[in-house]
Write an enzyme that holds these catalytic residues in place. Structure first.
Site, PDB file in Angstrom:
ATOM      1  N   HIS A 161       0.833  -1.218   0.000  1.00  0.00           N
ATOM      2  CA  HIS A 161       0.000   0.000   0.000  1.00  0.00           C
ATOM      3  C   HIS A 161       0.864   1.264   0.000  1.00  0.00           C
ATOM      4  CE1 HIS A 161      -3.261  -2.748   1.369  1.00  0.00           C
ATOM      5  NE2 HIS A 161      -2.288  -3.250   2.108  1.00  0.00           N
ATOM      6  N   SER A 282      14.875  21.939 -15.513  1.00  0.00           N
ATOM      7  CA  SER A 282      13.706  22.791 -15.700  1.00  0.00           C
ATOM      8  C   SER A 282      14.167  24.121 -16.247  1.00  0.00           C
ATOM      9  CB  SER A 282      12.998  22.996 -14.356  1.00  0.00           C
ATOM     10  OG  SER A 282      12.221  24.182 -14.406  1.00  0.00           O
ATOM     11  N   LYS A 288      15.996  21.860 -10.236  1.00  0.00           N
ATOM     12  CA  LYS A 288      15.289  20.655 -10.660  1.00  0.00           C
ATOM     13  C   LYS A 288      16.136  19.718 -11.509  1.00  0.00           C
ATOM     14  CE  LYS A 288      11.305  19.841 -10.644  1.00  0.00           C
ATOM     15  NZ  LYS A 288       9.937  20.239 -10.733  1.00  0.00           N
ATOM     16  N   GLU A 295       9.314   8.970 -16.729  1.00  0.00           N
ATOM     17  CA  GLU A 295       7.937   9.414 -16.971  1.00  0.00           C
ATOM     18  C   GLU A 295       7.469   9.058 -18.380  1.00  0.00           C
ATOM     19  OE1 GLU A 295       7.327  13.452 -14.566  1.00  0.00           O
ATOM     20  OE2 GLU A 295       9.228  13.360 -15.612  1.00  0.00           O
TER      21      GLU A 295
END
Ligand code: ARG
Length: 463
Positions: A161, A282, A288, A295
């Site tokens: 979980h 970024s 970043k 992704e």
């Protein structure tokens, strides 16, 4: 006599050429030109067989063979005049062959149809993709094995979980994906074994009256045998669907792993650092470092699932035998295969380059009462409590630690004895994460020695 603009291949009964829209919806050359090598290989095998069986002369077969080699090199050098009016790769190749060698080119299509031709070409193409997928999976598995071997005894939290459950080892987590990708490899191999039959010689749908030798062409093209039913052979796209199904399951695994890498590389987790080579920055936030490759892998599975559903849908309503609907098989499979190979390569690169943040893994492993099960097991083993009672006692100890804002090993013996008076000093041995993972020695468990057993088994298997 047919109008000049009607099709040179089948224009005999046509008075006029197609409407522009008809050509646009009908032509497949823009995408099926990717089958050129398979198409030419199939034609070469067919021509050699036609000569061996005396259906065409040796001279004609030789002219066809040489002409096809010329066509092949023209396409490979990028100076082949692909024509939409000639619909597809099969007619483009044949028309060019005619320009090069003249009359003998017209004999190539004896005892053959585009229906068995395309079924053969596409099988050959999918077979190559299966081999590429297996190779890509093998490379990825090797990268995972390296990670697993290096970190066979590094502790990290195991989750259920997405809540801390029990400590596991980094190596164990890597090896979980080795098992998944290993099954994917098996699925591709199973599909290959089933699909490796030659449709060539099934002709349009009914076979042919010419004395062809289907064993000969099957062998020349590396198939195990000819297909046994000509109607089935020109109608079947199971082989492409099996490829897409195996690709979908593999992509699902890639996506789960990608999802973990996205989570693990976040500032909140810091379990792994992805290399600069597989991250992006970024344009506005200088701090970043984004896990874009992970992704995109996660996102690309949508296209692969989509291709599977699309082709299933194309096929499900088709009567036997060939219908033009089946021309829609290619773009889906091409796109799925391209993206699968890309995702496999990107994942392999990320895994090879990534470094696990051992201290962060260890700290996280020790938090969240991750050794509560070890404590309950100790109560069973040492105090002979029934597991249910041990579970209850441990629950009370967790509640106590939670109240005090500390972890289980930080409780004093007196505090523990306040919950169950028979608890002894020995309990602290099992509350450490290292001891916890080392104790999980059941076959397939997370103990470092068990992980190493599995790493060795896989290394042997891959050779
Ligand atoms: N371009 C066609 C396809 O990809 C080749 C087969 C055409 N056969 C036919 N009977 N029209 O399916």
């Amino acid at each position: 006599m047919a109008d000049k603009s009607s099709n040179a291949m089948w224009g005999g009964r046509f008075a006029a050429g197609p409407d522009a829209i008809m050509e646009a919806i009908n032509a497949s050359i823009d995408f099926d030109k990717r089958l050129y090598a398979q198409d030419i290989a199939g034609s070469r095998a067919h021509a050699a067989m036609l000569a061996a069986t005396g259906i065409i002369s040796d001279n004609d077969a030789e002219a066809i063979r040489e002409g096809l080699l010329t066509v092949l090199s023209e396409i490979e050098q990028g100076d082949f005049p692909f024509s939409k009016a000639l619909e597809d790769i099969h007619m483009n190749v044949e028309a060019r062959l005619k320009e090069i060698i003249g009359e003998p080119a017209g004999r190539l299509h004896t005892a053959r149809s585009r229906n068995d031709q395309v079924a053969t070409d596409f099988r050959l193409w999918v077979r190559d993709q299966i081999d590429a997928a297996v190779a890509g999976l093998e490379a990825l598995i090797r990268a995972l094995l390296e990670q697993a071997e290096a970190g066979a005894d590094w502790v990290m939290p195991g989750f259920t979980h997405l809540q801390t459950a029990q400590p596991v080892t980094w190596g164990h987590h890597m090896m979980a994906y080795v098992e998944m990708f290993g099954r994917d490899m098996g699925r591709f191999r199973d599909a290959r074994a089933r699909m490796n039959e030659s449709p060539l010689g099934s002709a349009a749908l009914a076979g042919t009256s010419f004395p062809i030798d289907r064993l000969m062409t099957a062998q020349a093209l590396g198939f195990d045998r000819p297909t046994a039913n000509s109607l089935d052979a020109v109608s079947d796209r199971d082989f492409a669907l099996e490829f897409l199904a195996a690709a979908s399951i593999c992509a699902m695994h890639l996506s789960r792993f990608a999802e973990e890498l996205v989570i693990w590389s976040s500032a909140q987790f810091r379990f792994v650092t992805l290399s600069d080579r597989f991250s992006t920055g970024s344009s506005i936030m200088p701090q970043k470092k984004n896990p874009d490759a992970a992704e995109l892998i996660r996102a690309k599975i949508g296209r692969i699932f989509g291709a599977n559903v699309a082709l299933m849908t194309v096929m499900k309503g088709l009567p036997l035998a060939y219908s033009k609907d089946m021309q829609e098989d290619k773009e889906q499979v091409f796109d799925a295969a391209d993206n699968l190979m890309l995702a496999l390569a990107a994942m392999e690169g990320m895994v090879r380059d990534m470094s696990a943040n051992r201290p962060a893994l260890e700290t996280a492993a020790a938090s969240g009462f991750s050794t509560a099960t070890d404590l309950a097991d100790w109560l069973v083993r040492e105090l002979n409590l029934p597991f249910r009672d041990a579970h209850h006692v441990t629950g009370s100890l967790v509640a106590l630690a939670e109240k005090k804002g500390c972890d289980l090993p930080d409780l004093s013996l007196a505090e523990m004895q306040g919950v169950h008076d028979a608890i002894t000093e020995g309990v602290f041995d099992v509350l450490g994460v290292d001891n916890s993972v080392r104790s999980r020695t059941s076959y397939g468990g997370t103990a470092p020695d068990q992980v190493r057993v599995q790493v060795d088994r896989w290394k042997e298997r891959l050779g």
